[in-house]
Motif scaffolding. Structure first.
Motif: not given
Length: 317
Positions: A120-121, A123-124, A129, A133, A201
């Motif tokens: 997630a971090a 591929r923000r 992400e 989430n 993340r």
């Protein structure tokens, strides 16, 4: 390192002593006469007097606490009023079940939570992400008992891949043991995985924007080395903090999960001791749970010193 370890160990021992005082006083503050619960149906004055004399209930609280502490230091936590067996034996039978469940839940939470948090971090702002989430939000929102029932219906009844209840020791049949422990581990570890994902993340986003990461990029280091060797390692202090705080909750939160999957662990022992007013078992269970919290915090401090040597050097001064 030795001085730092001795300092943390001394603090843990003092905390454990204070916890034993609180546990002893809390059990004695419960409503009702323990002698009546121990005597059972025979509640004549002579029987109650004999019970008080046998268990030392007619002594003052200071003497009772001293006797309790002395026995506890030798591993003697008393005798169960319900079964007549030593409390340490009952805990010794139930604790391995809960520890295995907590370990599998922690493994699930670490693999899923850290993996999803890093993705997630990195591929923000992309689909990965949003997907991570969303899964984390579901893990935080779904009640444990509901998720357990759904997993049993899906993977133990509709698709009989896993067992719905019962426990088999790992040493007796490893495969059957995992068939019975995978679903409870997922149920118990789902909430922790969501928390770990969110914390990973956030910590990774801070690390990826730090100066040392930009310097590593300018040096031409590989992307995998930058993420794994620099950003993730510096993010692990926050993640380990969360894991340390939540691991104690895994042991105490296993009560609901063990009831759903009929596991003879610490949770079931706690519920039985509460309903039967088995004060000796309840006292031993609470004391062991508190000791587990203290031990976990000690281990977390030691892991801090390995991840970030500055913490070890600062604590040694």
């Amino acid at each position: 390192m030795t001085k730092y370890l001795l300092q943390r160990l001394g603090q843990s021992l003092i905390t454990l002593f204070l916890v034993s005082v609180v546990v002893f006083a809390g059990i004695r503050a419960l409503p009702g006469d323990p002698a009546i619960a121990l005597a059972g149906e025979e509640r004549s004055p002579k029987a109650l007097a004999a019970v008080r004399a046998a268990y030392g209930l007619d002594d003052n609280l200071v003497v009772q606490y001293g006797r309790f502490l002395g026995h506890a230091l030798t591993g003697d936590l008393g005798t169960s009023a319900r079964t007549g067996l030593p409390v340490s034996s009952a805990i010794g039978e139930a604790l391995p079940v809960t520890l295995e469940l907590a370990a599998l839940s922690l493994l699930f939470a670490v693999v899923v939570g850290i993996g999803a948090g890093v993705v997630a971090a990195v591929r923000r702002g992309r689909v990965e992400e949003w997907l991570a989430n969303g899964i984390a939000l579901l893990g935080l929102s779904i009640p444990t008992f509901w998720l357990g029932i759904v997993l049993v219906l899906a993977f133990a009844i509709a698709l009989p891949v896993f067992a719905a209840s019962g426990f088999v020791p790992f040493a007796s049949d490893p495969l059957d043991n995992l068939r019975r422990m995978v679903l409870p581990a997922i149920v118990l570890g789902s909430g922790l995985a969501a928390v770990v994902m969110r914390q990973t993340r956030a910590a990774m986003l801070d690390s990826l924007s730090a100066d040392y990461v930009r310097t590593a990029r300018a040096k031409g280091l590989a992307r995998r080395q930058i993420i794994g060797g620099h950003a993730l390692r510096n993010s692990l202090v926050t993640v380990v903090t969360v894991l340390g705080l939540q691991l104690g909750h895994l042991i105490s939160g296993a009560v609901v999960t063990e009831q759903i999957f009929v596991l003879p662990g610490f949770g079931k022992l706690t519920i039985d001791s509460v309903f039967t007013r088995d004060y000796a078992v309840l006292q031993g269970v609470v004391l062991c749970t508190s000791a587990a919290y203290i031990l976990i915090n000690l281990l977390v401090d030691l892991v801090y010193s390995v991840i970030d040597p500055r913490i070890r050097l600062g604590g040694a001064r």
